[in-house]
Design an enzyme around this catalytic site. Structure first.
Site, PDB file in Angstrom:
ATOM      1  N   SER A 216       3.759  -4.231  -6.060  1.00 35.43           N
ATOM      2  CA  SER A 216       3.967  -5.447  -5.278  1.00 35.43           C
ATOM      3  C   SER A 216       5.290  -6.113  -5.693  1.00 35.43           C
ATOM      4  CB  SER A 216       2.764  -6.374  -5.448  1.00 35.43           C
ATOM      5  OG  SER A 216       2.811  -7.455  -4.547  1.00 35.43           O
ATOM      6  N   ASP A 342      -0.470  -3.207   5.718  1.00 37.48           N
ATOM      7  CA  ASP A 342      -0.372  -4.178   4.620  1.00 37.48           C
ATOM      8  C   ASP A 342       0.206  -5.493   5.150  1.00 37.48           C
ATOM      9  OD1 ASP A 342       0.178  -5.642   2.340  1.00 37.48           O
ATOM     10  OD2 ASP A 342       1.308  -4.065   1.328  1.00 37.48           O
ATOM     11  N   HIS A 371      -2.945  -3.852   0.895  1.00 32.58           N
ATOM     12  CA  HIS A 371      -2.017  -4.208  -0.179  1.00 32.58           C
ATOM     13  C   HIS A 371      -2.658  -3.878  -1.519  1.00 32.58           C
ATOM     14  CE1 HIS A 371       1.464  -6.238  -1.857  1.00 32.58           C
ATOM     15  NE2 HIS A 371       0.673  -6.938  -2.654  1.00 32.58           N
TER      16      HIS A 371
END
Length: 407
Positions: A216, A342, A371
């Site tokens: 991320s 996502d 995600h």
């Protein structure tokens, strides 16, 4: 592939016949359940379970992945009862297990007087690499408010342990329980702390093969560092998972009503919570009451992050933080896994065409996964598709990497 219209027609005729029989006999409920099950299974196999899209302009890199990281070419079967992106994102932290990991903590000083917390998994019991000097090392970068305690980090360490590798987790300033010594935290665009950590780790083990993996925001930070340094880095390669490629598109997606309700507001409160412990230090530079009133990530970044790092506007910060703008300058092999569903990194914002222009970059794009989700199997507690990609790619680099480093 099976013709969906023909299948639907056949199932409809079958169910109509079963219902007529059931009205005068028995088994209507069972027939309906079986019929629905067959229909759902056919839909899942035709529309949900798919091979990922592998984007790589370099044939040698592509063949390397096909041979030593075959998971990126295999069909990904998302968990059949929670394949939708938002559901995968929400459930992963609660479903996946948390492997036990014992860390050795190290605090290192920075040039501006701050400190960074590193959590080491030394793997001194490694059977494959008993010599600590040459034991391969993986630097792990967690997400926006993540630390070494995140389940996805623990799983990466568990995978590395089985291969005999050492891991070190880079915790962003002030996030892992240590004090802030200066009124500064972190952001996706500023790579100074990451550079200091990379050179520190490499300096401790200069003979050890060394690579990094970011998740991320950790992936965004790592990409921005690689875009800045090109080939001038001690890292052999990098793996990136669920990075937000274009911050403008990411925050716009997160501000849609349902996504705000499910993710944006919670993430904003996590950011506020991460700095509230350091309020006394940060009040020297910021109106903390105003920062604590933010209700979106964009508002938080406008009042806090962009100001802290000296940007004229939040747009300037978001432009600098977007890895898509630096991808063309990456100078070492990088594998990037994203799901096109996502909401943190919308599929249309993934820089496919830019990736095709850099022989060092390979994108693996799944149709489902959310995600940092990538759940698979009926009850996905122990291993996700992301974990398998990580394990195979890291092993491929450390044990066969010489076959692509001449690219």
């Amino acid at each position: 592939a099976m013709d969906w219209q023909v299948l639907t027609r056949e199932l409809s005729l079958y169910l109509e016949n079963q219902v007529r029989v059931g009205l005068f006999g028995s088994g209507v409920g069972l027939s309906l359940v079986l019929g629905f099950g067959v229909a759902y299974a056919c839909y899942y196999l035709n529309s949900i379970a798919k091979k990922p899209q592998l984007v790589a302009s370099n044939d040698r890199f592509c063949h390397f992945l096909e041979e030593y990281c075959p998971v990126v070419t295999e069909t990904y079967y998302p968990t059949i009862w929670c394949w939708e992106g938002r559901v995968q994102t929400l459930l992963r932290p609660f479903i996946t297990s948390r492997p036990q990991v014992e860390y050795r903590n190290e605090l290192i000083k920075t040039a501006d007087g701050g400190q960074i917390s590193l959590d080491w998994f030394d793997n001194n019991d490694s059977l494959y690499y008993p010599d600590a000097n040459t034991r391969p090392t993986v630097l792990l970068l967690p997400g926006l408010t993540g630390t070494s305690k995140e389940s996805y980090i623990l799983h990466m360490i568990h995978q590395s342990e089985t291969l005999g590798y050492r891991c070190v987790v880079f915790n962003n300033r002030g996030i892992a329980g240590e004090d802030l010594l200066t009124p500064r935290t972190y952001c996706a665009a500023n790579t100074e702390d990451l550079e200091a950590v990379i050179h520190h780790v490499h300096g401790l083990h200069p003979s050890a093969p060394f690579m990094a993996a970011g998740v991320s925001m950790g992936g965004m930070l790592l990409l921005n560092y690689l875009g800045k340094t090109g080939r001038d880095t001690p890292l052999m390669a990098a793996a990136i998972f669920s990075a937000g490629w274009n911050v403008f598109e990411s925050v716009e997606s997160l501000e849609k009503p349902l996504n705000w309700l499910l993710f944006n507001y919670y993430l904003t409160t996590c950011l506020q919570s991460s700095i509230s412990r350091h309020r006394q230090m940060l009040e020297k530079l910021f109106d903390m009451d105003l920062v604590m009133k933010a209700r979106t990530v964009r508002e938080f970044d406008k009042q806090f992050t962009s100001v802290m790092f000296g940007y004229r506007s939040i747009d300037d910060y978001y432009e600098d933080a977007s890895p898509c703008r630096k991808l063309k300058s990456v100078g070492i092999p990088v594998l990037c896994l994203n799901s096109v569903d996502d909401v943190f990194s919308p599929g249309h914002a993934i820089p496919v065409e830019t990736a095709k222009q850099n022989a060092n970059v390979a994108l693996v794009l799944t149709s489902c996964g959310g995600h940092i989700g990538f759940l698979e199997g009926i009850w996905p507690r122990k291993c996700t598709y992301m974990d398998r990609v990580f394990k195979q790619f890291v092993q491929a680099i450390f044990e066969h990497g010489n076959k692509i480093f001449s690219m």
